[in-house]
Design a protein around this motif. Sequence first.
Motif, short mmCIF file in Angstrom:
data_model
loop_
_atom_site.label_atom_id
_atom_site.label_comp_id
_atom_site.label_asym_id
_atom_site.label_seq_id
_atom_site.Cartn_x
_atom_site.Cartn_y
_atom_site.Cartn_z
N PRO A 1 0.80 -1.23 0.00
CA PRO A 1 0.00 0.00 0.00
C PRO A 1 0.84 1.28 0.00
O PRO A 1 0.28 2.37 0.06
CB PRO A 1 -0.81 -0.13 1.29
CG PRO A 1 0.05 -0.92 2.20
CD PRO A 1 0.85 -1.84 1.34
N LEU A 2 2.16 1.14 -0.08
CA LEU A 2 3.04 2.30 0.00
C LEU A 2 3.62 2.67 -1.37
O LEU A 2 3.57 1.88 -2.31
CB LEU A 2 4.18 2.03 0.99
CG LEU A 2 3.78 1.55 2.38
CD1 LEU A 2 5.01 1.40 3.27
CD2 LEU A 2 2.76 2.48 3.02
N ASN A 3 4.18 3.86 -1.45
CA ASN A 3 4.78 4.33 -2.69
C ASN A 3 6.27 4.03 -2.67
O ASN A 3 7.11 4.93 -2.60
CB ASN A 3 4.53 5.84 -2.86
CG ASN A 3 4.98 6.34 -4.22
OD1 ASN A 3 5.23 5.56 -5.14
ND2 ASN A 3 5.11 7.66 -4.35
N LEU A 4 6.59 2.74 -2.75
CA LEU A 4 7.98 2.29 -2.75
C LEU A 4 8.20 1.29 -3.88
O LEU A 4 7.26 0.62 -4.32
CB LEU A 4 8.32 1.61 -1.41
CG LEU A 4 8.34 2.50 -0.17
CD1 LEU A 4 8.50 1.64 1.09
CD2 LEU A 4 9.47 3.52 -0.26
N LYS A 5 9.44 1.21 -4.34
CA LYS A 5 9.79 0.28 -5.41
C LYS A 5 10.72 -0.79 -4.85
O LYS A 5 11.86 -0.51 -4.49
CB LYS A 5 10.47 1.03 -6.56
CG LYS A 5 9.59 2.06 -7.24
CD LYS A 5 10.36 2.81 -8.32
CE LYS A 5 9.50 3.87 -8.99
NZ LYS A 5 10.25 4.67 -10.00
N ASN A 6 10.24 -2.02 -4.79
CA ASN A 6 11.07 -3.11 -4.30
C ASN A 6 12.13 -3.47 -5.33
O ASN A 6 11.80 -3.73 -6.49
CB ASN A 6 10.21 -4.34 -4.00
CG ASN A 6 9.25 -4.13 -2.86
OD1 ASN A 6 9.34 -3.14 -2.13
ND2 ASN A 6 8.31 -5.04 -2.70
#
Length: 331
Positions: free
Chosen positions: A223-228
């Motif tokens: 649900p977050l604005n991160l790029k794994n």
Amino acid sequence: MRSVRFRQAVIATSAVLGAGLLLSACGESGSASDAGKAKSKGEITVATAKGDVAVPKEPARVVALDSTSFVTLKAFGVKPVAVPKGLLPNEGFDDWKNDSSIKDAGTHHEPKLESVNASEPDLIIGGYRFAEHHDKLAKIADTIDVAPSDEAAGGYVNALKSQTETLGKIFGQEEKAKGIVDALEKAKASAAAATQGEKVFLGVSSAGKIANGASRIGRLTEPLNLKNVLSAEGEKSTSVHDNSGLAPETIAKLNPDWVILLDRDAAVGTEDGSEPVAAKKIVNGMEAWEKTTFRQQDQVIYLANDFYLTEGAQAYTDAFSAVATAFTAAG
């Protein structure tokens, strides 16, 4: 460590004992369950992984097996009659661990079905690690699986909300359930607002190594604005026991801005009983990571030591709050 032969013997013996107990349970558990329902306040139908199930409302005798529910049940004032004491978090549950009136239900690898049956429950909260034992447990007493799942509608975090609300209805604690859900939603929103597309590596620390943890804690970043930088693709399961064979140099080349780590050994210790190596020590001692952004800027978030054993609504609330605080402070 136990030999394979010894472990197989234990499992075989447990299976024989379990079979005998379940035969007796079929004849006895009905009366125990009926007695529990008589002491409860009627019945309530709830949605579970096995479909809609009618269970006693505010049940008197509860076996709690799903570790993701422990903190919530404690917040509701529920004192179980049996729990898997070996899976209780190291902090906050000494009263359950040390109370002789609360029976030990064993572990999901070697469940003590005889203890569960002897506790005379009128409701068993199963699922998650104990999901494979559902049918056997259901022969002892009413058993529900309301544990969060990656396959649930809306994903794992949304399932945490459903689990909390369902337990709130069962135990007449709707207001407390709402407070837990509201806190989770608020923390998630704060973490989402603080993240701006940064690259992150999700890791699991165990046995002195850092492995790819995307299959286990990728739920946190969904649900977050991160790029794994590494996905869960190719991972066999969500188990942290799978050795991903991840080389430190691989992470160094991907050079994530942030790292989020789950320290398994901090929760349950090492397989061989040796002193666990803290995740922070592993990270700081990794020469291959010396020039990475996350090391140079000290952008590593360590999840709570008991995260591996809880993974419930409160654990994710704390994790989202940690992300929001760290990213906000970093600007």
